[in-house]
Design an enzyme around this catalytic site. Structure first.
Site, PDB file in Angstrom:
ATOM      1  N   HIS A   1      34.772 -25.621 -14.467  1.00 52.55           N
ATOM      2  CA  HIS A   1      33.585 -25.583 -13.618  1.00 52.55           C
ATOM      3  C   HIS A   1      32.562 -26.486 -14.321  1.00 52.55           C
ATOM      4  O   HIS A   1      31.564 -26.017 -14.862  1.00 52.55           O
ATOM      5  CB  HIS A   1      33.090 -24.146 -13.513  1.00 52.55           C
ATOM      6  CG  HIS A   1      32.048 -23.924 -12.457  1.00 52.55           C
ATOM      7  ND1 HIS A   1      31.637 -24.922 -11.583  1.00 52.55           N
ATOM      8  CD2 HIS A   1      31.324 -22.828 -12.131  1.00 52.55           C
ATOM      9  CE1 HIS A   1      30.720 -24.413 -10.775  1.00 52.55           C
ATOM     10  NE2 HIS A   1      30.507 -23.166 -11.071  1.00 52.55           N
TER      11      HIS A   1
ATOM     12  N   ARG B   1      35.863 -26.070  -4.250  1.00 46.87           N
ATOM     13  CA  ARG B   1      36.070 -24.825  -4.969  1.00 46.87           C
ATOM     14  C   ARG B   1      37.451 -24.325  -4.596  1.00 46.87           C
ATOM     15  O   ARG B   1      37.782 -24.259  -3.398  1.00 46.87           O
ATOM     16  CB  ARG B   1      35.040 -23.797  -4.511  1.00 46.87           C
ATOM     17  CG  ARG B   1      35.244 -22.415  -5.082  1.00 46.87           C
ATOM     18  CD  ARG B   1      34.605 -22.313  -6.443  1.00 46.87           C
ATOM     19  NE  ARG B   1      34.420 -20.981  -6.908  1.00 46.87           N
ATOM     20  CZ  ARG B   1      33.486 -20.649  -7.790  1.00 46.87           C
ATOM     21  NH1 ARG B   1      32.652 -21.552  -8.260  1.00 46.87           N
ATOM     22  NH2 ARG B   1      33.382 -19.415  -8.228  1.00 46.87           N
TER      23      ARG B   1
ATOM     24  N   ARG C   1      26.517 -18.889  -4.258  1.00 42.91           N
ATOM     25  CA  ARG C   1      25.574 -19.432  -5.228  1.00 42.91           C
ATOM     26  C   ARG C   1      25.869 -20.907  -5.514  1.00 42.91           C
ATOM     27  O   ARG C   1      24.988 -21.770  -5.417  1.00 42.91           O
ATOM     28  CB  ARG C   1      25.702 -18.617  -6.522  1.00 42.91           C
ATOM     29  CG  ARG C   1      24.812 -19.015  -7.670  1.00 42.91           C
ATOM     30  CD  ARG C   1      25.210 -18.210  -8.925  1.00 42.91           C
ATOM     31  NE  ARG C   1      25.412 -16.821  -8.552  1.00 42.91           N
ATOM     32  CZ  ARG C   1      24.424 -15.915  -8.518  1.00 42.91           C
ATOM     33  NH1 ARG C   1      23.215 -16.263  -8.867  1.00 42.91           N
ATOM     34  NH2 ARG C   1      24.672 -14.677  -8.156  1.00 42.91           N
ATOM     35  N   THR C   2      27.102 -21.191  -5.875  1.00 42.41           N
ATOM     36  CA  THR C   2      27.482 -22.562  -6.215  1.00 42.41           C
ATOM     37  C   THR C   2      27.352 -23.476  -5.000  1.00 42.41           C
ATOM     38  O   THR C   2      26.870 -24.603  -5.096  1.00 42.41           O
ATOM     39  CB  THR C   2      28.934 -22.587  -6.737  1.00 42.41           C
ATOM     40  OG1 THR C   2      29.020 -21.736  -7.881  1.00 42.41           O
ATOM     41  CG2 THR C   2      29.347 -23.988  -7.138  1.00 42.41           C
TER      42      THR C   2
ATOM     43  N   LYS D   1      49.294 -22.716   9.658  1.00 43.30           N
ATOM     44  CA  LYS D   1      49.081 -24.150   9.587  1.00 43.30           C
ATOM     45  C   LYS D   1      49.867 -24.778   8.433  1.00 43.30           C
ATOM     46  O   LYS D   1      50.547 -25.771   8.606  1.00 43.30           O
ATOM     47  CB  LYS D   1      47.583 -24.469   9.464  1.00 43.30           C
ATOM     48  CG  LYS D   1      46.717 -23.894  10.586  1.00 43.30           C
ATOM     49  CD  LYS D   1      46.766 -24.738  11.862  1.00 43.30           C
ATOM     50  CE  LYS D   1      45.972 -24.106  12.999  1.00 43.30           C
ATOM     51  NZ  LYS D   1      44.632 -24.624  13.176  1.00 43.30           N
TER      52      LYS D   1
END
Lengths: 400, 400, 400
Positions: free
Chosen positions: A225, A197, A146-147, A176
């Protein structure tokens, strides 16, 4: 890093922009946000060390004040502009968008004006070219479709381009093992702005401290957020027509939701706001916010009567009870979940001009039969997220 | 297909471009790379069968020479141009970029000139439209976010568009079971160029043999990663100002890293180069490369003294010890890993004009306190990957 | 929702477009597809409830007729246009593309003409700008890289932009638990058209009923995949030059393949078509299709002799035996799989003008040595998928 319960920081980030309030020594504009473009400057490294000790809870006001004062001295050299400038063509006051607490009332108001312009642009076809030639990297360490889609749509609606990864964890995976800082130094070479995010509170701040390009925090774990906080306030202004003097009922999970905590914080910047907290006992609003509101002169009360609150409020802000916070205690969760449902009856009690908001996704805390009522504002609210993100991208990349 | 230890091919691929050296019969320009656009030609199918027997190690020089001679005859018909042409507007000499060994000294030099132009283009906003209307498919059979974002950024910086999948394995997964060749025939219908990452050595070559559009190898297992090799040489030239007469220390995992093997190979094309190999016993540079360097008259020596090597070199090229190569032998890995660290002391021993390079990601084989020194070139090196990829995309799609 | 065995719906969706046939009361044009843009209208909600009871199998003709008649009355108000209009600049007759059954013969023909234009556009560089400023969201609840890339290529070839997720399941995952309808209401705020892949039959229809923007069904479980059906018919017309009077052999898994079922349905709209069904006993064509073909006067026969069928047909349409349908019964699967292989011998029996088609991916049901023959049309067929999708996107977004 910080725990869920102390993810609230009272410190406003604002580079070179002490608002009039700052002069009065209020806690919310005391620290400044260093110009992240000047990585080499010793000033930056000093204030970064301060950032690390920045208190995320409000439990110790004394320490905040101490921190703020110390920070103030360090920032002195940057205090060139004494008034914020929102004139078209001027640079945006921030290099990054990391926390809701960055924004003062006048900045919010100016951002909302840009968001309104964005509404007009989005309606037009074939679309704007304001960000043509700019490249945004969506660096997602956990999926949030969604974001991500909202940011990517915002960028593309403005003519910009996008590099996407929902798989950023691969950078730092066992084999890694790269640090976040190294990843940022690589990705900043490929793009003009990073939307990140992360699953860890504070990650966005670390990224911003490293990057020479703007960073937008699209959620860092239980932390912040900020574009969600902005779109919530923007939606209230769009729906109700004002922010001063409003009555807002915050309903549901008030302990864990960063949304309602940020919203309460931002609403404290407006006059004569009254907040109602309606929540199951186990997920009540925490004392840090209550104390902060009190200290700012914001009226608030707790209530167990959703119908009564609904009848008084301009905004009923419902939230989802987050099952994942209850561990294995399913019974407790089920009890909390069913307690305050916004349904047709609640709608009936509400005033004609009032609206229902929700950060989405919803489960059944708002019944589906409410959707058809014009007072159901939650899908419009989601759409406002697009405009706010368009505005923030525009501001960070090309200024006012 | 080929194992990690024999992933080095001495055969330069170069369609219709026998450099002067080729005439002298040197092993590195004997085979030619067929024009993949003319799928129907019998010539193609002949040389493809040769490709399959192409020796990937250098253990059997006799066989290589035999192969080369045979190949030379087959390629005769294509030898129309006798001199490469790097004039603006001319077609690129290659249809695909599959191996570092495709490139001769003069081609490298011409590619680097294009990369420099790309640096200028990338700095400009709103960006170039050189590849407007072109569509690149990033066909990744395993995730490699860094490489993918670098290619996608390169394409977008030039105005091109991108189709992305990191999930290409789905094409050939158990349930679907499609061959690589069928997948390529499908994907080539959707795009103008394919950038492929695969877990199997030789996969890129197979893809190129099938595709009627250009294929770029973005790493095929233990095999090749030619744009990494190009960006390494480009970075040395940019940082040191020359390639002839340089001294380069290759440090760390020299047995498994395709990066250092390709770099050693490409540096052999320059005059008076001296190489130092500094590595733990278990991951020493293999004999195929050493023999090859010797045959080309390149001086090299092994050393256990990183400080001394650092004091002599123009470039210290550090690499990560790859844990995954040690199986369960954690102790052996830990020992190898800690042996040669580039830290502040090594920096102290280095000359003022020298630089530290690293293909990234790094763990702790370069300490973080080195980053701030201007001689730390590894993030600039990563950025150069963007310019090299822009150059390669431009060359394959629109020519010189 | 519907099971695999009854995923075939005889009801043509066609808003406000009763073709001449509809007047005669044939079952395939009786129901109308409501204008999804007018969400508020009560008419929509009525016809939606009808949609839910729409029979997906053909077992109960009586019920279909009843449904159709009822629907017809409800749709009466929409019957403003009595003739479809394919004139340039006119609106497309559909708001969404959900089922193969939406399309009548004249509409198919008009869509194919647009697809031909798309072939010309795709060949040109730097590409068309017909969909510039439009944003397509590829909302995939399960990965289907081939279909996704095809749609995304189509959008980009027309100058449009794309938002991608193959991870749409995250919206409705346990923790988040959002309904499909809520997800659609969110995603429609970010984009201009939704291309949806779902694991559940009927999901696309639900999405279309909610969305205020066009929805294209890119496959919903065992249900529909209308652009595949369109590209199959388009390929036959392109390869054979006509659709009336053709003979088509459908080979392989005829029980589970939605492709062959849809193709048989659409071919029934043409004159003097003859179909041959060649399949292992366990995956024979089901009675619903056979009965439907009979009712439309289409000749068909079953055969066990692939060679004979191949010698008579214009098109041999081979399909993959789907292992996943056999559960654990590997023996049964292996037997079915090896039974009808299209190889060099079958090719030898075929007429010179005839072609072999396959929806891809293939395993070994067509041997690789067939690929080089010009009658192997399956990769051209895949490419036609691009043109059909370009056409459908263009039609839904800007009209004829």
């Amino acid at each position: 890093m910080a725990t869920a319960s102390s993810s609230f920081s009272a410190c406003t980030l604002g580079r070179a922009m002490p608002s009039p309030k700052a002069v009065n020594g209020s806690i919310d504009s005391m620290c400044c946000y260093p110009n992240l473009f000047s990585i080499q400057s010793s000033l930056k490294s000093i204030s970064l060390s301060a950032d690390i000790t920045l208190p995320r809870g409000l439990s110790n006001d004394e320490e905040i004040r101490k921190f703020s004062r110390r920070e103030r001295i360090q920032c002195g050299a940057l205090d060139v502009e004494t008034m914020p400038s929102f004139l078209k063509g001027n640079k945006f006051q921030f290099d990054d968008v990391i926390e809701a607490q960055q924004f003062e009332r006048d900045t919010l108001s100016a951002i909302f004006e840009v968001a309104r312009e964005m509404e007009k642009i989005e309606k037009k076809s074939p679309g704007s070219q304001i960000l043509k030639g700019y490249l945004m990297a969506t660096l997602f360490y956990e999926p949030s479709t969604r974001t991500r889609l909202s940011f990517e749509s915002a960028m593309k609606r403005l003519g910009g381009e996008v590099l996407t990864t929902e798989n950023a964890r691969e950078f730092s995976s066992a084999a890694k093992g790269e640090t976040l800082e190294d990843t940022i130094r690589t990705v900043e070479g490929y793009s003009d702005i990073i939307v990140m995010r992360h699953f860890e509170s504070g990650a966005a701040r670390r990224a911003a401290a490293t990057a020479s390009i703007p960073v937008i925090n699209a959620g860092d774990g239980p932390g912040q957020h900020p574009t969600q906080a902005l779109l919530d306030v923007y939606t209230i202004e769009r729906e109700i027509g004002k922010l001063d003097g409003i009555k807002v009922g915050l309903v549901g999970d008030l302990a864990n939701g960063r949304t309602v905590r940020s919203l309460a914080y931002l609403l404290s910047k407006y006059q004569n706001v009254k907040l109602y907290f309606v929540s199951p006992e186990v997920v009540k609003m925490k004392d840090d916010i209550k104390d902060y509101l009190t200290s700012k002169g914001v009226e608030w009360e707790e209530s167990a009567d959703l119908m009564e609150v609904a009848s008084k409020c301009d905004v009923v802000y419902q939230t989802r009870i987050q099952k994942e916070r209850f561990g294995g205690k399913t019974e407790l969760y089920e009890e909390a979940r069913g307690k305050y449902i916004v349904d047709h009856d609640v709608l009936g009690a509400m005033q004609k001009h009032a609206v229902i908001m929700h950060p989405l996704p919803r489960l059944d805390e708002i019944t589906v039969d409410v959707d058809a009522d014009p007072r159901a504002a939650y899908f419009r609210q989601a759409k406002n997220g697009l405009y706010i993100r368009m505005a923030v991208l525009k501001l960070l990349l090309v200024g006012w």
